[in-house]
Design an enzyme around this catalytic site. Structure first.
Site, PDB file in Angstrom:
ATOM      1  N   TYR A 153       8.175  34.299 -39.015  1.00 29.84           N
ATOM      2  CA  TYR A 153       8.885  34.730 -37.813  1.00 29.84           C
ATOM      3  C   TYR A 153       8.810  33.585 -36.814  1.00 29.84           C
ATOM      4  O   TYR A 153       8.667  32.426 -37.186  1.00 29.84           O
ATOM      5  CB  TYR A 153       8.240  36.045 -37.334  1.00 29.84           C
ATOM      6  CG  TYR A 153       8.878  36.713 -36.154  1.00 29.84           C
ATOM      7  CD1 TYR A 153      10.260  36.900 -36.082  1.00 29.84           C
ATOM      8  CD2 TYR A 153       8.101  37.186 -35.096  1.00 29.84           C
ATOM      9  CE1 TYR A 153      10.835  37.536 -34.997  1.00 29.84           C
ATOM     10  CE2 TYR A 153       8.672  37.833 -34.013  1.00 29.84           C
ATOM     11  CZ  TYR A 153      10.037  37.995 -33.960  1.00 29.84           C
ATOM     12  OH  TYR A 153      10.607  38.621 -32.892  1.00 29.84           O
ATOM     13  N   ARG A 206      23.524  33.352 -31.305  1.00 28.00           N
ATOM     14  CA  ARG A 206      22.504  32.948 -30.329  1.00 28.00           C
ATOM     15  C   ARG A 206      21.141  33.125 -30.963  1.00 28.00           C
ATOM     16  O   ARG A 206      20.400  34.024 -30.620  1.00 28.00           O
ATOM     17  CB  ARG A 206      22.616  33.803 -29.058  1.00 28.00           C
ATOM     18  CG  ARG A 206      21.744  33.298 -27.913  1.00 28.00           C
ATOM     19  CD  ARG A 206      21.450  34.394 -26.929  1.00 28.00           C
ATOM     20  NE  ARG A 206      20.656  35.464 -27.511  1.00 28.00           N
ATOM     21  CZ  ARG A 206      19.318  35.452 -27.603  1.00 28.00           C
ATOM     22  NH1 ARG A 206      18.621  34.413 -27.182  1.00 28.00           N
ATOM     23  NH2 ARG A 206      18.677  36.483 -28.138  1.00 28.00           N
ATOM     24  N   LYS A 224      12.702  39.169 -39.463  1.00 27.03           N
ATOM     25  CA  LYS A 224      12.445  40.432 -38.771  1.00 27.03           C
ATOM     26  C   LYS A 224      12.105  41.534 -39.768  1.00 27.03           C
ATOM     27  O   LYS A 224      11.197  42.352 -39.533  1.00 27.03           O
ATOM     28  CB  LYS A 224      13.675  40.840 -37.959  1.00 27.03           C
ATOM     29  CG  LYS A 224      13.934  39.983 -36.739  1.00 27.03           C
ATOM     30  CD  LYS A 224      13.169  40.482 -35.531  1.00 27.03           C
ATOM     31  CE  LYS A 224      13.550  39.713 -34.286  1.00 27.03           C
ATOM     32  NZ  LYS A 224      12.901  40.209 -33.073  1.00 27.03           N
ATOM     33  N   GLU A 295      20.550  41.807 -33.645  1.00 26.01           N
ATOM     34  CA  GLU A 295      19.632  40.703 -33.384  1.00 26.01           C
ATOM     35  C   GLU A 295      20.393  39.418 -33.074  1.00 26.01           C
ATOM     36  O   GLU A 295      21.277  38.995 -33.825  1.00 26.01           O
ATOM     37  CB  GLU A 295      18.730  40.475 -34.606  1.00 26.01           C
ATOM     38  CG  GLU A 295      17.630  39.474 -34.381  1.00 26.01           C
ATOM     39  CD  GLU A 295      16.577  39.959 -33.405  1.00 26.01           C
ATOM     40  OE1 GLU A 295      16.025  39.120 -32.662  1.00 26.01           O
ATOM     41  OE2 GLU A 295      16.312  41.177 -33.377  1.00 26.01           O
ATOM     42  N   ASP A 296      20.049  38.796 -31.959  1.00 25.85           N
ATOM     43  CA  ASP A 296      20.541  37.469 -31.591  1.00 25.85           C
ATOM     44  C   ASP A 296      22.065  37.371 -31.543  1.00 25.85           C
ATOM     45  O   ASP A 296      22.657  36.424 -32.061  1.00 25.85           O
ATOM     46  CB  ASP A 296      19.950  36.409 -32.524  1.00 25.85           C
ATOM     47  CG  ASP A 296      18.499  36.114 -32.196  1.00 25.85           C
ATOM     48  OD1 ASP A 296      17.995  36.674 -31.201  1.00 25.85           O
ATOM     49  OD2 ASP A 296      17.849  35.351 -32.920  1.00 25.85           O
ATOM     50  N   ASP A 318      17.538  44.535 -30.201  1.00 31.09           N
ATOM     51  CA  ASP A 318      16.168  44.109 -29.929  1.00 31.09           C
ATOM     52  C   ASP A 318      16.087  43.134 -28.770  1.00 31.09           C
ATOM     53  O   ASP A 318      15.137  43.156 -28.000  1.00 31.09           O
ATOM     54  CB  ASP A 318      15.563  43.491 -31.189  1.00 31.09           C
ATOM     55  CG  ASP A 318      14.096  43.150 -31.005  1.00 31.09           C
ATOM     56  OD1 ASP A 318      13.348  44.013 -30.506  1.00 31.09           O
ATOM     57  OD2 ASP A 318      13.695  42.023 -31.346  1.00 31.09           O
ATOM     58  N   ASP A 319      17.089  42.254 -28.624  1.00 34.27           N
ATOM     59  CA  ASP A 319      17.049  41.265 -27.544  1.00 34.27           C
ATOM     60  C   ASP A 319      17.164  41.934 -26.181  1.00 34.27           C
ATOM     61  O   ASP A 319      16.512  41.519 -25.224  1.00 34.27           O
ATOM     62  CB  ASP A 319      18.179  40.246 -27.719  1.00 34.27           C
ATOM     63  CG  ASP A 319      18.115  39.558 -29.061  1.00 34.27           C
ATOM     64  OD1 ASP A 319      17.128  38.856 -29.313  1.00 34.27           O
ATOM     65  OD2 ASP A 319      19.033  39.760 -29.878  1.00 34.27           O
ATOM     66  N   ASN A 474      11.780  31.919 -26.604  1.00 30.56           N
ATOM     67  CA  ASN A 474      11.482  31.430 -27.948  1.00 30.56           C
ATOM     68  C   ASN A 474      12.570  30.465 -28.396  1.00 30.56           C
ATOM     69  O   ASN A 474      13.692  30.522 -27.918  1.00 30.56           O
ATOM     70  CB  ASN A 474      11.439  32.608 -28.941  1.00 30.56           C
ATOM     71  CG  ASN A 474      10.184  33.437 -28.803  1.00 30.56           C
ATOM     72  OD1 ASN A 474       9.101  32.903 -28.678  1.00 30.56           O
ATOM     73  ND2 ASN A 474      10.336  34.748 -28.804  1.00 30.56           N
TER      74      ASN A 474
END
Length: 633
Positions: A153, A206, A224, A295-296, A318-319, A474
């Site tokens: 991760y 992203r 993930k 995600e992203d 999640d973001d 991150n």
């Protein structure tokens, strides 16, 4: 659909939830309840003979069923494996010892630093194990989660995504592209699993703070889901990483002849939405009980897609929501670390650097939490909004800003108010920190080093006795500052948290500056597991809030007063169980539960908190070799 707004009732108040002691002993079940638990709580994954339809080399080449040298002689005869393996039968413990010895030999030569190339070499070795023996892979990962979470991760997964074209060896997950429009409903049946519990999907636009990585973003979905298996005990045969390839605006990838994705610019507008719509309809048609984690996705789409799907599908982003939950837990922890009562949270002055999907998600969640403490009235929301100062790439956001992002508008400061503070539209971060003297400086900017020496010097003027600095971006190189910088400039009383792992800082005289990793892995596995076991058709605001409050309450008073506001990653499986229990309990209180497998909604509603925790525990998959029995088709 019941209670689509997901608002929390009085029975789920923040103060009440935080008074629950996570370490209290579980009460013994009454005989009738124990019998019900034995009937309904027991999971079947990995604890009964598994029927397989292959033998010989086919079994050895199947990572789901391969045991390697751990096949017993009886199984070798039963599955036509005699002579295909060395004669010495090894235990799983011996197998892991042999694997770890190989990995340790590499680590002895590894240099320090999270971006050392040897981190990528470790990823390759673990990935090869994953390719040949999934059970052993997850045994290793669970037993060494603190050490290997940064490999599978963040931060190493960012490096993996950047180099995914050269690392690709074996397909893992599914790829839906713009070229597949009209075909996705049939495509989902190409995946061999009849049941999928968890999907992590990205469009690669992203990835962490690295920008548009196109199809290579599949690496984040894989990483993930590794944590879903290791932390939440989701059966690895029931997870599915997904990449939706709608093109890329990364010119370097578009010009690279070795790039594995569509070499076209990204779809936009209605064309883009049509692709995501088709994907969502397809996966929920085949797997109606699946939980989908977005995600992203770039900020442009993260909020739009969340609002588009959250009331009709079992999904969350999640973001936006996971990051917000972890940040709220940290902010509540910072209040506790200052020795103040929780009700003081709405008084905290917070400067937020970054107004992307993560930053806005945190702002919305923090405002809701503050407003609820203040009575959940319109006045309470207005009062809560006044506690935030948001700084983006153009500086302080005020109502004077032209073309302001609609998501950021509620947090724009009034011009007269900032003028009285000696500030203005577009004021720099250091100016804002110097004038506001915030309790918390929260970074979600993806700009490494943004919290410069001048900014941290300004934080020394904070009105708080224990100011907090959260450098949450991150991967590691994008962290707004390091813990060494924060402690050396602001002083040893600072509360520090980051998104990626850093080592604690030796402050001398036996004092330690604790570096708290406020990573989403503390929450998203528990949110997914709790949602799955509840059978709820949606992931409500209340369920997400319950997850954040559970994490905030996980640390003891002694720990938070020492500046430890997040638990150790080594406890991730226990943390996830607690979070999933809180999510499931909240779903019950909101009357959202519909049941899971043999446990229907009425039975779930009768469970005590201890019984809910036991139900969660017994539905977490563990990496044990099953007994394999061949069955001819």
């Amino acid at each position: 659909m019941p209670n689509p707004s997901g608002q929390i009732g009085a029975s789920s108040s923040l103060i009440g939830r935080l008074l629950l002691l996570r370490r209290r002993p579980a009460s013994s079940l009454a005989p009738a309840a124990a019998a019900a638990a034995a009937r309904c709580f027991t999971t079947t994954e990995g604890h009964r003979p598994t029927m397989v339809h292959k033998r010989s080399l086919d079994i050895l080449h199947d990572p789901w069923f391969n045991k390697g040298t751990a096949f017993s002689m009886t199984e070798r005869d039963r599955l036509d494996l005699r002579g295909l393996l060395p004669p010495n039968v090894m235990s799983s413990e011996q197998q892991i010892e042999r694997f770890m010895a190989d990995l340790k030999r590499l680590e002895e030569q590894a240099r320090d630093g999270p971006w050392d190339p040897n981190a990528l070499a470790k990823w390759r070795i673990l990935n090869r194990l994953h390719d040949r023996n999934e059970t052993m892979y997850y045994k290793v990962l669970i037993a060494n989660i603190k050490e290997y979470a940064p490999i599978v991760y963040t931060p190493t997964v960012g490096l993996v995504c950047q180099n995914y074209g050269g690392l690709f060896r074996r397909p893992r997950g599914m790829y839906f592209s713009a070229a597949d429009r009209g075909e996705m409903m049939s495509m989902v049946y190409n995946w061999p699993a009849e049941q999928v519990d968890m999907i992590v999907v990205t469009d690669g636009s992203r990835i962490l703070g690295l920008g548009d990585l196109g199809v290579q973003g599949i690496g984040i979905a894989i990483g993930k889901l590794d944590l879903y298996v290791a932390a939440a005990g989701i059966n690895p045969q029931r997870v599915l990483p997904v990449m939706i390839d709608v093109g890329t605006n990364n010119e370097k990838l578009l010009e690279d002849p070795m790039y594995l994705g569509l070499q076209q610019h990204r779809l936009d507008g209605d064309e883009y939405i049509a692709v995501i719509d088709e994907f969502m309809e397809a996966v929920f048609t085949r797997w109606p009980n699946v939980v989908v984690q977005f995600e992203d996705f770039q900020s442009k789409w993260a909020f739009k897609l969340l609002q588009r799907y959250r009331c009709s599908y079992r999904m969350f982003n999640d973001d936006v929501q996971g990051t917000a939950g972890v940040a709220i837990a940290g902010l509540l922890g910072a209040v506790r670390a200052q020795g103040k009562p929780m009700i003081d949270f709405p008084k905290m002055k917070i400067v937020v650097a970054g107004a992307g999907s993560a930053g806005i998600g945190v702002l919305n969640a923090a405002r809701k939490t503050m407003a609820r403490m203040l009575g959940n009235t319109e006045t309470a929301f207005g009062s809560a909004s006044s506690q935030f100062w948001v700084v983006d790439a153009k500086g302080l956001i005020t109502e004077e800003r032209e073309d302001i992002d609609p998501e950021a508008r509620p947090f724009a400061r009034k011009v007269k108010e900032v003028n009285r503070q000696g500030l203005r539209e577009g004021a720099s971060l250091v100016e804002v920190v110097r004038e506001v003297k915030p309790d918390v400086l929260l970074g979600l900017s993806a700009v490494g080093g943004l919290f410069s020496k001048e900014v941290l010097e300004a934080m020394k003027g904070s009105t708080s006795t224990r100011p907090a600095v959260f450098a949450m971006s991150n991967p590691t190189k994008n962290a707004e500052c390091t813990p060494e910088e924060a402690f050396s400039i602001i002083g040893e009383n600072v509360i520090f948290a980051s998104g990626s792992p850093f080592k604690d800082v030796d402050l001398g005289n036996g004092h330690i500056g604790h570096c708290n990793q406020g990573n989403n892995m503390y929450l998203f596995p528990g949110i997914g597991l709790g949602t799955l076991l509840s059978g709820s058709r949606i992931v409500s605001d209340g369920m997400l809030q319950a997850a954040a409050e559970c994490l905030a309450a996980y640390m003891t008073e002694e720990e938070v007063l020492r500046g430890v506001i997040y638990p150790s990653i080594s406890s991730i499986r226990d943390i996830t169980k607690e979070v999933a229990t809180a999510v499931l309990q909240e779903a019950i209180e909101e009357d959202l539960v519909e049941g899971y497998r043999d446990m229907d909604a009425r039975e779930l509603q009768k469970l005590s908190r201890e019984e809910i925790a036991e139900f969660v525990q017994n539905n977490m998959w563990s990496p044990d070799y099953p007994c394999l029995v061949f069955k001819d088709n």
